[in-house]
Design a protein around this motif. Sequence first.
Motif, mmCIF file in Angstrom:
data_model
loop_
_atom_site.group_PDB
_atom_site.id
_atom_site.type_symbol
_atom_site.label_atom_id
_atom_site.label_comp_id
_atom_site.label_asym_id
_atom_site.label_seq_id
_atom_site.Cartn_x
_atom_site.Cartn_y
_atom_site.Cartn_z
ATOM 1 N N ARG A 36 0.818 -1.217 0.000
ATOM 2 C CA ARG A 36 0.000 0.000 0.000
ATOM 3 C C ARG A 36 0.850 1.264 0.000
ATOM 4 O O ARG A 36 0.321 2.355 -0.179
ATOM 5 N N TYR A 72 -8.417 -2.982 3.477
ATOM 6 C CA TYR A 72 -7.882 -1.978 2.558
ATOM 7 C C TYR A 72 -8.105 -2.446 1.116
ATOM 8 O O TYR A 72 -8.227 -3.639 0.841
ATOM 9 N N ASP A 84 -11.795 2.986 2.666
ATOM 10 C CA ASP A 84 -10.650 2.650 3.506
ATOM 11 C C ASP A 84 -9.683 3.817 3.695
ATOM 12 O O ASP A 84 -8.835 3.776 4.581
#
Length: 695
Positions: A219, A238, A419
């Motif tokens: 991420r 996520y 998210d």
Amino acid sequence: MSKEKSASTPATKPTRKTAAPKVKSPAEEADSAHATKAPAAKKKTASAHPAEKKAETAAPAATPVAAKVEPTPAPTPVATAPAPVAAPTPAATPAPAAPAAPISKIVVMKPPIVVKELAAKMGLKPFQLIHDLMELNIFATLTQTIDEDTARKLCVKKGFTFEIEKRERGAGQVHAPVKVVEPPKPAPPKPAELQARPPVVTIMGHVDHGKTSLLDAIRSTRVAAGEAGGITQHIGAYTVKRGNQSITFLDTPGHAAFTAMRARGASVTDIVILVVAADDSLMPQTIEAINHARAAKVPIIVAINKIDLPGANTTRVKAHLQEQGLVPEEYGGDTIVCEVSATRKIGIEKLLEMMLLQAEILELKANPHGAGRGVIIESQIEQGRGPTATLLVQSGTLHVGDAALCGPFYGRIRALVNDIGQPIKEAGPSTPVKILGLNGVPSPGEELTTMRNEKEVREIAEERAAKLRLGKLEAPPRVTLENLFATIADGQRKVLKVILKGDVQGSVEAIVGSLSKIESKKIDLEVVHAAVGPISESDILLAKASQAIVIGFNTKTDNSAANAAKREGIQIKLFSIIYELIDQVKDAMVGLLDPELRETQLGTAVVKQVFKLSKFPVAGCSVSNGRIVRNARARVVRRKQPIYDGGIHTLKRFQDEASEVRAGLECGIRLGDFNDYEEGDIIECYQLEKFTQSL
């Protein structure tokens, strides 16, 4: 002559004479109210006599003058005058008809029939129903339930009609009870309606093997830095985009206490990424994660992390994986194994490529149309927002404004947050969102469904809440002769009472589960209250009433709660790492236990001679072994039987006081209140030491 005048006057003026008594009698009664008692009596008799006389005189006067008497109906007004007096009596008779209305009183209730609620419906005090139940040999408390027949007997006794069925307003006919229909299961979608959806990938593994760091590398954000101790405390959901494709990630904690959360993550996922440290190999939570993934029948991709460390040994890890039945592809198996380094971002692209390849093989599809359905991943209470829940949509599409049902809770979705914290209008399949608008905190793993009719949603939620409440209203175990002594022993056992507040529901569940596993035969641990949210003043008041300690996990304390705790002397403990919390609770349990007294032998002495002094006898002794200490305790043993146990009052050598006398020396010993010394007695000297007990 006066009589003749009175007789002649009614004949000439009959109307005036007959009307006169009517006017005089009320006037005389009014005068009699202001006058004395004696004159009043005279006036009443006077008013009565003239009326009688005039009635008598009217009769003889009718015979001589018949033509004049006919037009004067004097007796009729006198006879009709009492009629109005009798008229009120029939008017009073309809009054008792009003109490006859309660015959139609109806008590309508839905099961469960609780004693307290039935009393409220009947407008009675609960103890009155309890008294009637005792007459029926039923001993129930306020919160206990009774059956329909018993409730009907009570209602009949009190003049009510009991109905278990619902009635329509104004209708006299009893209708069948309205059954609340559970939301139907989604029908199998048609192939034409199915569309490809992103895969849901769960990262699992042992604690500190780099799960969150690996997801952090994917991420390109920092997550573990925000977690206490670098350990993931709860599930994070996520979404990561790679080109035109999206991947939804669930990060599960690796600590041993969070077994239920790992199992929950495995049940809603499509692919499991098993993270194993190259320098640590397989550990207990790694094996447990493998078992959860196999139970959910989910394909496993192994990511061997930390390959950049000096002690990394990927060959050993692969060998251990084979022992668990995960044979790598390079060894002829079907398990995908990728070697990665989260810190240096080595092998991340290959891992993502393998995930998407596995997702293509699985052909993951869902119907984005229709009512939205999903699974609660996490739930909590946020300040300013109220109850919130992290949801993974499985089918359909969630919209803002939908009526949502989740377990015993319901509400209208007020907002959807993705998210990264941005509000969105709708969420499709495999999308993790945070929803606002429920009236409570649902348990993780509950299914959330949306319906069009908010009234039906509310009814279903109330029915579910009633069933949960009925399950909690269980009668306490009664004391019998068989379990009486066990009950007394339990009452003497010490109990550590705890009030637990956490940031999210999953963490609270995990901590309660870990605390319940603390085994001790000497002390009990009772969780009085466990909930989500900051520590409030009501928690402090509950702790004061139940004599409990307040523990907070990743949560804050309100200002009012802090002031109340200081005022009431209640201890508040805040933790951010579960290891420390469990250790502190164990230490608190040990601290409640009374110290264990153990006897330590110091020495023995033999009585050689008894000296009879003027006030008391003294034993002349010879210390055979050890030492005799002045401040210790002593026991007199005669023929191997102890006959006295107490403190040493005096210890002397010759004429001098001695603090202790060692082996081989002689001394004089006088015990507390013991005077019956004999030659040959053995005096054992010992000391009681306090030792901390263990659980």
